[in-house]
Structure formats: structure tokens, C-alpha cells
Write an enzyme that holds these catalytic residues in place. Sequence first.
Site, mmCIF file in Angstrom:
data_model
loop_
_atom_site.group_PDB
_atom_site.id
_atom_site.type_symbol
_atom_site.label_atom_id
_atom_site.label_comp_id
_atom_site.label_asym_id
_atom_site.label_seq_id
_atom_site.Cartn_x
_atom_site.Cartn_y
_atom_site.Cartn_z
ATOM 1 C CD GLN A 332 -22.774 34.150 -14.443
ATOM 2 O OE1 GLN A 332 -23.450 33.543 -15.259
ATOM 3 N NE2 GLN A 332 -21.514 34.514 -14.687
ATOM 4 C CB THR A 500 -27.197 26.438 -15.968
ATOM 5 O OG1 THR A 500 -27.059 25.205 -15.268
ATOM 6 C CG2 THR A 500 -26.268 26.497 -17.154
ATOM 7 C CG HIS A 501 -23.125 30.320 -16.035
ATOM 8 N ND1 HIS A 501 -23.251 31.448 -16.799
ATOM 9 C CD2 HIS A 501 -23.111 29.288 -16.907
ATOM 10 C CE1 HIS A 501 -23.308 31.119 -18.073
ATOM 11 N NE2 HIS A 501 -23.224 29.816 -18.163
ATOM 12 C CG ASN A 502 -25.389 26.499 -10.270
ATOM 13 O OD1 ASN A 502 -26.217 27.147 -9.651
ATOM 14 N ND2 ASN A 502 -25.697 25.738 -11.315
#
Length: 571
Positions: A332, A500-502
Site C-alpha cells: 500500500q 503491513t498490508h501485504n
Amino acid sequence: MATKLPKVPVVVVGMGWAGGIVSAELTKAGIPVVGLERGKDRKTSDYLMAHDELRYQHREELMQDLSKETITHRNNEKMRALPMRDYGTFIVGDGVGGAGSHWNGQTYRFLPYDFEIKSMTDEKYGPGKLGADYPIQDWGLTYDEMEPYYDTFEKMAGISGETVESYGKRSNPYPTGPMLKTPIMKMFEEATKNLGYTPYVLPSANLSEAYENPDGISRGACQYCAFCENFGCEYGAKADPAVTVIPVAKDTGQLDLRTHSNVTEILNDGTKATGVLYIDMITGEEFEQPAEVVVVTSYVFNNVRLLLNSGLGKPYDSKSNTGVIGKNYAYQVSSASSMMFFEDQEFNLYGGAGALGIEIPEYVGDNFDHSDLKFIHGAGIRVTQYGNRPIANNVVPKGTPAWGAEFKSQSIKYSNSFFPVKSQGASMPYRYNYLDLDPTYKDAYGKPLLRMTFDYTEHDRELVKYISQKTHEIAEEIGADIIDTNDTQNDFNVNKDTNTHNTGGVIMGTDPETSAVNTYLQMWDADNVFVVGASAFPHNSSFNPTGTLGALSYRASEGIQRYLDEGGSLV
């Protein structure tokens, strides 16, 4: 030699949100499940009196041990990837609950636009808006088809929020009302309304009020203690797999939960899985667990790595632009922001909650015209109040020396007189951003680490330029005395970036040539393997992914039950 155990109907690898939901739904239907989790078991009592910033935030008590397993990263294919040895960005959870224990709790739905992004973009702006190196694709199902699963997830987790008219239609309102508004949220609300926007309080898994869900799980309301991100919730107010779905699965008597069990391989003949190999991390013993169905729910990175190390699915190759495992990794874009400093106002920013904040919907998805812009989608522009912590915060205006008397003076002066207007932007897939196995580095068990090849694209940098202007306009309307606006997206740094939005790597779709799983997250190449999680997202929206991950987990649960009854491909 591995000890072979009796065959079971279903083995689930990883016991976070996806594994917990699948286990709960299957065991409620009377289907025995073996759940394998490499970390330890957890429950609410483990978090009592645990407001320890050093232990949980800086020493990452709930995270994966990077000395045993990590990822390697490089910005492009000309570089040599190196292992990530310190958490600067991704914080990969470890233990029962997984990332669902240490998350903040922001629980959005993706937009109708997200699920049909290619069709809608082509229709409005013509084919090739982004170019051939940005392989956006439709997800294979629509928002309307996803809506019932979103509704089920929100009722299970007790999501607090308010309806946003410009988003997708809802069959029901949020089960609980929105969180309280703090002074800085009210300042953002007033300023954005003055500018003609329609702010709304973020949807939150931190309960705004006491709630009992359809499974009979009761939880108390959030105390706004501010220890959400990186922490488990001592009140049980934050929805966590360990306090919602996993207890339900345990109560059925059908869940055999084995902690400290690290799965290293999915056994298969190339068309079907026969079970998994795992290592007891306490004794070092290796076991083979045969199963009719293998469900992989071990976070984006490990989902991809486990498939690649098991030889399941065709690995993605950027040169030929073929293969699917590792394809469409997305992150993101959160750099567009305006930090505000005030000379005569103070705020208590040390109270809060992980999902406490307010946002405007006008610059997400295709809610604004992109005809003259060099990017698609957009960003949520917001003010949040997660709760600052004494050690981690020391914010001063630009130009202040990084040490010495002036730094100390400015730190004290503004310690309670700043907050940012920030953003969280969508990430489009790029041909040369992907995941594969590292040719050099291995984990503690001798298995190749996952290698990430990723950098921000021109698309991302254009988005940051545009959105930063909007954050500056809002900051001016709020009336800050000093505004430091960041309008530049630097190169990706695995040791610095904080989102940390993978997503991606095992993406869903309707064509086996361009996707790894179908819309039930069933593998095209092995119909008794389901890969559940944000790894299925073909791109990453501007919203936090857990709501969509949860909805897909309920859909996958239906698919697994159908597969056990009927067999074969579900589509």
C-alpha cells in the site's frame, strides 16, 4: 524419518483469522479438523497487565522470530536480495490468532469497483489506462456476491461503524455503533465538512459497546487504552481469532489444535495433496499428517513460500510473464501526509484505540475523475488516534536538528501539540513486483526463504503527489500553525516503511492462466488444496484487508464443505 499419523478429513495450516474461521465453520458442521500452528496458544488472560511498550512493540513479543525465518528483499531484479533482520515494516504474527491478535482492528469492505477494477477502468477510461506492465484484473466475483460474506464476518466480529452511502450497498447496518469522536477527530470532521466532504468514523473491530455475536461469544466494550497495535487486548474488546472463532471450534470437540507445529511441505503428486509434513518445534520430531483436504492459511508470505517449496502450482516468471505463484504481490502507499503543529493547542494523544479515526470517502476507488491523472484508484484521507506511546514518539517540525538542545526543546514544546492528516493508498500490481524463492538464503530447517522483489512504481508516486495536495488543503482548513506536507514517494525500504498490508501471490480469478485459485480459493492445479487469505487479492485496495480476508474465508469454508460432499472443481 517422519512419523505417519492417521488420515483426517481436513488439515489447516496456520490459526489466524482465515484458519480460525475455516476451522470454526467446518467443525460446527461436524467435520473433524487438525489445526497446525507454529506458535503457542493464546487467550485473553495472557494479555492481562501487558501494557509493556518495550516487550510488545519494540521487541515484538507476538511476531515471528526473524532469526529462524524471514524474507529477503530487493528493489529490482538487478539487485541481490538480503534478509530482513529487523522489523521495520511487515510485522508477521506468530501463535494462535496470528496477525489477528496484534492488529489494529480497522475493518473495511472493499468497493464494488475493486472486484471489477479492470472492466470498470476499461469501460470508463479505455483499455490500457495503466499500460501492459500493470496486470490489473477482475476478481471473478462481484461485490454483490461478496456482500453476504462481509455481513457474516461483521456480525461474528461485532464491527462498529456507520454506513457510507458512496460505498457498496449493505444488507444490514454495522452490528454496533461507531466509536467515540476525540477532539482531533472533531477538528478533522469540521474542516472536511467545510470543504464539502462527507467524513465518517472508521469501521472498527474494537467494540464500541458490549456485544454478543451469533455464535454466543460475548465481549466487553473498548476502554480506549491505546494498546492495540502490536498488542493483544486484555479486555477482549478487540476482535481476535483467539477470542471469537477459535473458542467456537474448540467447543465443538472437533478441532485438534497442535501448537508449535511448523508445516514445511504440502505432500502432493502434482494434481492432489495427500497431506502435510510438519516439525514439532519443541522436540524436533517430524510428522506426516495425511488429509483429504489441505487448507493453507498461513499469511501471504508463508502461503506463497509453502506452495513454492512444495512444487505446487506454476511459479511466476516476470521475463515471460507466465506462471501464477508469486504473481501480483502488492503493498500500500501511505506517504502522502501533512503533519500539523499547533502553538496554542494541546491534545491527549496517548489515549485511543487501534481503529479509532475518521476518514473521507471522496478520494478512494473511482469516486473522482482520473481522466487526466496517471494513476487509478486512490486513498483514504484520515485522522486516526491509535494512541501514542512514550518511547516511540518524538515528533518535531522539519528543519529541527536531529539531536542537541534545540531538538530537546522542540520535542517538549510539541509533545502534545501535533497530529497528522494522513492517507492510505491502493497498490496496483506491477509485472516486476513479485515473490519467489531466494536462491541463497534458507531458514532454520534448510528450506529456501521467500524473496520479495518490490519497489514503488510511477503509479504510486503520482498518487502520492495528488493525495498530498488534498491532505495539505485539509490541514490548512484545520488551522495548524506549521504544516509539513510530504508529496514524495521514496524508494521502498523494507526496514523503514510501516504499512503491513501485504497482498497477492496466490491470486483468485476465473482463468488458470492468470490466477492460482478460483473464487472459492480452491487451487486450479490441485482441487483438494484451498489457499485462503489476502494472498488471493489480485490487487490491494486503499482499505485495510482483514474484512475482505474474513469474508473470503467464509466463502472458502462453504467451498470446502461442498468439495468434501461432491469433490472436483467448484466452478
